[in-house]
Scaffold this active site. Structure first.
Site, PDB file in Angstrom:
ATOM      1  N   ASP A 120     -10.599   2.059  -3.171  1.00  0.00           N
ATOM      2  CA  ASP A 120     -11.085   1.827  -1.807  1.00  0.00           C
ATOM      3  C   ASP A 120     -12.602   1.845  -1.771  1.00  0.00           C
ATOM      4  OD1 ASP A 120      -8.752   1.439  -0.514  1.00  0.00           O
ATOM      5  OD2 ASP A 120      -8.602   3.433   0.349  1.00  0.00           O
ATOM      6  N   ASP A 166       0.831  -1.211   0.000  1.00  0.00           N
ATOM      7  CA  ASP A 166       0.000   0.000   0.000  1.00  0.00           C
ATOM      8  C   ASP A 166       0.867   1.264   0.000  1.00  0.00           C
ATOM      9  OD1 ASP A 166      -2.318   1.478   0.074  1.00  0.00           O
ATOM     10  OD2 ASP A 166      -3.165   0.413   1.782  1.00  0.00           O
TER      11      ASP A 166
HETATM   12  C1  GLA Z   1      -5.668   1.903   2.379  1.00  0.00           C
HETATM   13  C2  GLA Z   1      -6.074   0.735   1.506  1.00  0.00           C
HETATM   14  C3  GLA Z   1      -7.147  -0.075   2.209  1.00  0.00           C
HETATM   15  C4  GLA Z   1      -6.593  -0.560   3.537  1.00  0.00           C
HETATM   16  C5  GLA Z   1      -6.087   0.602   4.367  1.00  0.00           C
HETATM   17  C6  GLA Z   1      -5.372   0.132   5.609  1.00  0.00           C
HETATM   18  O1  GLA Z   1      -6.691   2.814   2.537  1.00  0.00           O
HETATM   19  O2  GLA Z   1      -6.483   1.166   0.257  1.00  0.00           O
HETATM   20  O3  GLA Z   1      -7.561  -1.141   1.417  1.00  0.00           O
HETATM   21  O4  GLA Z   1      -5.557  -1.466   3.281  1.00  0.00           O
HETATM   22  O5  GLA Z   1      -5.214   1.429   3.632  1.00  0.00           O
HETATM   23  O6  GLA Z   1      -4.891   1.172   6.381  1.00  0.00           O
END
Ligand code: GLA
Length: 723
Positions: free
Chosen positions: A544, A474
């Site tokens: 997301d 990420d």
């Molecule tokens: C980001 C990712 C999510 C999750 C969060 C965790 O927002 O896109 O899918 O993994 O971080 O903190």
């Protein structure tokens, strides 16, 4: 195929269906004669001879009627005497910014090599053409490298700058590709949006002036994908000329279209010139990232299919490039930071019972991380929270018949972390300003070798400690306060690109060291969904936003360039956590089956009825996934209220058709859905039923759409070739 017609100093690059023709004028300037459907002739220089001259332009080189500003230049300079937006800009030690590139030589060979330190579309099969241009006075060479992916109908281009003198050259602007059209009748197509609504398809007419799509975020970004196309105004999914560029890069980029006063169009793409400068010392070479150029006469659908094939075959390096991907369960929307071993194992058991193949533990497993506020950088498993070691947890998940996967955000450091305490100088920042925090975190300075090595070692240590089959990588904030304590003052504008080179080195080392790990890219969802990341990681978390209806736009847009096998698509709760919308499990499942299916749902709250439905969904998806992930995509309907798409298997034996009606409307009569990609004369069994339909009838007459009074209604059909 590349034909070099020496006497005419013409280079004819040919793919199966396209031609790109470049030519050296008598003056030594290089021009683009043509890009479009394949042509077979051997003489093309008449195209430039037939360009009509306009007035109020200076004669170039004092040659009467030779006006460079009206020529379709291949790699245009500024101000000598062309005054349009240039493809590049160098500044020399005497303060001069004038470069005069003339053709020097060419080289052609088979087999494309990887660009050093950069993601590259590669194939042993393709023909490569290197064209060297030189400014003798300024002692600089520019090498344009074209690679022809004949079989795939695509061409790549990148640019290298060589300082062949003794004085420093400042590179202030460097596009990787530039194509000049002698025409301006185009629509501009981009994939734009924001966090939670990435990659929406957008189309607008263009007019005289300059349009720039760019990112200044040191990531390709949620707001703008590094893709741009020019399409004939009449072009649609199935017809019409489309000319497109996609950047194989994950940082700041610029995609520009300029229509000049004589209705010529320049299309270019490369590193963003904004806040960029590169100091090139004597004998040094600067290599640009590359651009993929795709032209088709058969509309956006064919353009997408060309990218999909090319990226599956020649871009994604992972051994999983074409292997079916596991159905995964991700703990994020099921538990967020709130878990302990017991909760994880109950979720895992439930997931295993439903047919899930990979259990992914998302954020919250390391340091003292129980919220967004700390511990990034301290990649030490929190054994107290997990009730034991990662290794034990992974073993228990494995014992349930699933693989185990883990989330990381390695490019970051929390202000509240041991890493920041011991290395405050390792972050991206400038001296006299307090750096901005975003999500309580700073960005590590990946231009520093020691930081790269720290990340490589920290991630390796965790991967060596347990049986981890999958990593979600990420990156949850963009870069502000751009600066590095490790670079001298006159190299501060190099930081953004050096960051990307650092990231690519880390990914190269880790993905080679752990080839069996399935790597998934993520940047707060689709904030870095680009070909650069795909080179290293064969799938990316698309957004997301897991709302099925918003996902229609996100996934449709993403599918313009990137293959289904690259898209992470999950079923989540209803009401949805991002937009509060309620949709049925059936619709959520069908939409998530547009890519790699996963679930992020609290299985402890799920009813037995829902569990039975999920189990059925997973079993059905396993039957379909090879066709979805490696098949051929046809977008059938992309209207305001309806979407439909289908995937056909490579051997033509199966197809899956999906349809979503967004809002129910009163007093309407549903029409028919015409399919594509089927074989004429072949009969297909519809939905395992008794009924069969012939391929051309399905394509010309179509399937009857159901009449339903239901918002967010979804329906899927399965077609199987009758043997
Ligand atoms: C980001 C990712 C999510 C999750 C969060 C965790 O927002 O896109 O899918 O993994 O971080 O903190």
């Amino acid at each position: 195929m590349i034909e070099i017609i020496e006497s005419r100093r013409t280079f004819h690059l040919q793919t199966r269906h396209t031609s790109l023709i470049l030519h050296v004028l008598d003056s030594g300037h290089m021009v683009c004669l043509y890009w479009g459907g394949r042509v077979l002739d051997h003489s093309f220089s008449y195209i430039v001879k037939e360009i009509k001259r306009a007035s109020y332009l200076s004669d170039t080189d004092g040659i009467k009627d030779f006006k460079l500003e009206q020529q379709p230049l291949t790699y245009p300079a500024y101000g000598n005497p062309d005054m349009r937006t240039p493809a590049f800009m160098f500044e020399y030690e005497d303060g001069s910014r004038i470069t005069d590139l003339r053709y020097q030589s060419c080289k052609s060979y088979k087999g494309k090599r990887k660009l050093e330190g950069l993601p590259t579309v590669v194939s042993e099969e393709c023909q490569v053409l290197e064209l060297t241009l030189r400014d003798v006075a300024m002692k600089v060479e520019v090498v344009l490298t074209f690679a022809v992916f004949e079989e795939w109908d695509a061409i790549t281009e990148s640019v290298a700058v060589k300082n062949i003198g003794t004085k420093v050259i400042q590179i202030e602007r460097l596009m990787s590709s530039c194509y000049s059209f002698l025409d301006c009748n185009f629509d501009l197509v981009t994939l734009t949006g924001a966090w939670g609504r990435e990659c929406h398809f957008s189309r607008q007419p263009i007019r005289q002036g300059m349009f720039v799509l760019d990112s200044k975020r040191s990531a390709s970004g949620h707001g703008q994908n590094p893709f741009l196309a020019l399409a004939e105004p009449s072009a649609d999914e199935e017809h019409g000329n489309v000319y497109s560029m996609n950047f194989v890069y994950s940082g700041n980029f610029e995609a520009g279209v300029e229509i000049d006063m004589h209705q010529n169009t320049r299309l270019m793409m490369g590193l963003n010139a904004f806040d960029f400068n590169w100091k090139l010392e004597a004998d040094e070479v600067f290599q640009s990232p590359e651009v993929v150029m795709v032209h088709t006469k058969a509309g956006f659908g064919e353009m997408s299919r060309i990218y999909h094939r090319l990226y599956r075959d020649c871009l994604i390096q992972s051994k999983y490039a074409k292997q079916v991907r596991p159905v995964l369960f991700n703990s994020w929307e099921a538990a967020y930071f709130d878990f302990d071993k017991e909760r994880l194992l109950v979720l895992a058991k439930e997931a295993a019972n439903l047919g899930v193949e990979l259990f992914v533990l998302d954020d919250g497993w390391y340091g003292k991380r129980n919220s967004e506020k700390g511990s990034l950088g301290d990649w030490i498993p929190n054994e107290k929270k997990m009730g034991g070691s990662l290794n034990e947890l992974a073993k228990q998940v494995n014992a349930l018949g699933m693989q185990f996967g883990l989330w990381f955000e390695p490019e970051m450091v929390s202000k509240d972390s041991r890493l920041y305490e011991s290395h405050p100088e390792w972050i991206i920042r400038v001296k006299d300003h307090e750096p901005q925090l975003a999500r309580y975190q700073y960005v590590l300075d990946l231009s520093r070798r020691e930081v790269q090595d720290y990340i490589i070692n920290a991630v390796s240590k965790v991967l060596d400690s347990a049986n981890i089959s999958y990593v979600k990588w990420d990156m949850n904030r963009n870069i502000t306060d751009l600066g590095s304590f490790a670079l001298p003052n006159d190299r501060q504008k190099e930081v953004s690109h050096r960051y990307m080179l650092g990231l690519y080195r880390i990914l190269e080392v880790l993905t080679r060291r752990y080839p069996d790990v399935l790597w998934e890219g993520c940047a707060g969802g689709g904030g870095r969904f680009d070909a650069g990341i795909l080179y290293y990681m064969p799938q990316i978390w698309t957004s997301d936003d897991t709302d099925a209806i918003e996902r229609l736009d996100i996934q449709f847009g993403t599918s313009y360039v990137y293959p289904a096998i690259a898209m992470g698509c999950h079923v989540s709760e209803s009401p949805n956590h991002q937009v509060g919308r309620k949709t049925s499990l059936g619709t959520r499942g069908l939409v998530a089956m547009q890519g790699n299916l996963g679930y992020e749902i609290d299985l402890l709250k799920t009813t037995n009825e829902e569990k039975t439905a999920i189990k059925r969904q997973i079993a059905a998806y396993k039957e379909m996934r090879h066709t979805i992930q490696n098949g051929t995509l046809y977008r059938l309907v992309h209207s305001e209220n309806e979407r439909a798409w289908m995937y056909c298997s490579e051997d033509g034996s199966r197809a899956y058709v999906s349809y979503v009606q967004i809002l129910a409307k009163p007093n309407t009569v549903p029409k028919r859905l015409k399919l594509q990609g089927l074989q004429q004369g072949i009969h297909y069994i519809v939905d395992n039923g008794k009924e069969t339909r012939e391929g051309s009838a399905l394509m010309e007459i179509g399937l009857a759409l159901p009449k339903v009074s239901e918002d967010f209604y979804a329906r899927q059909w399965q077609l199987t070739r009758e043997e």
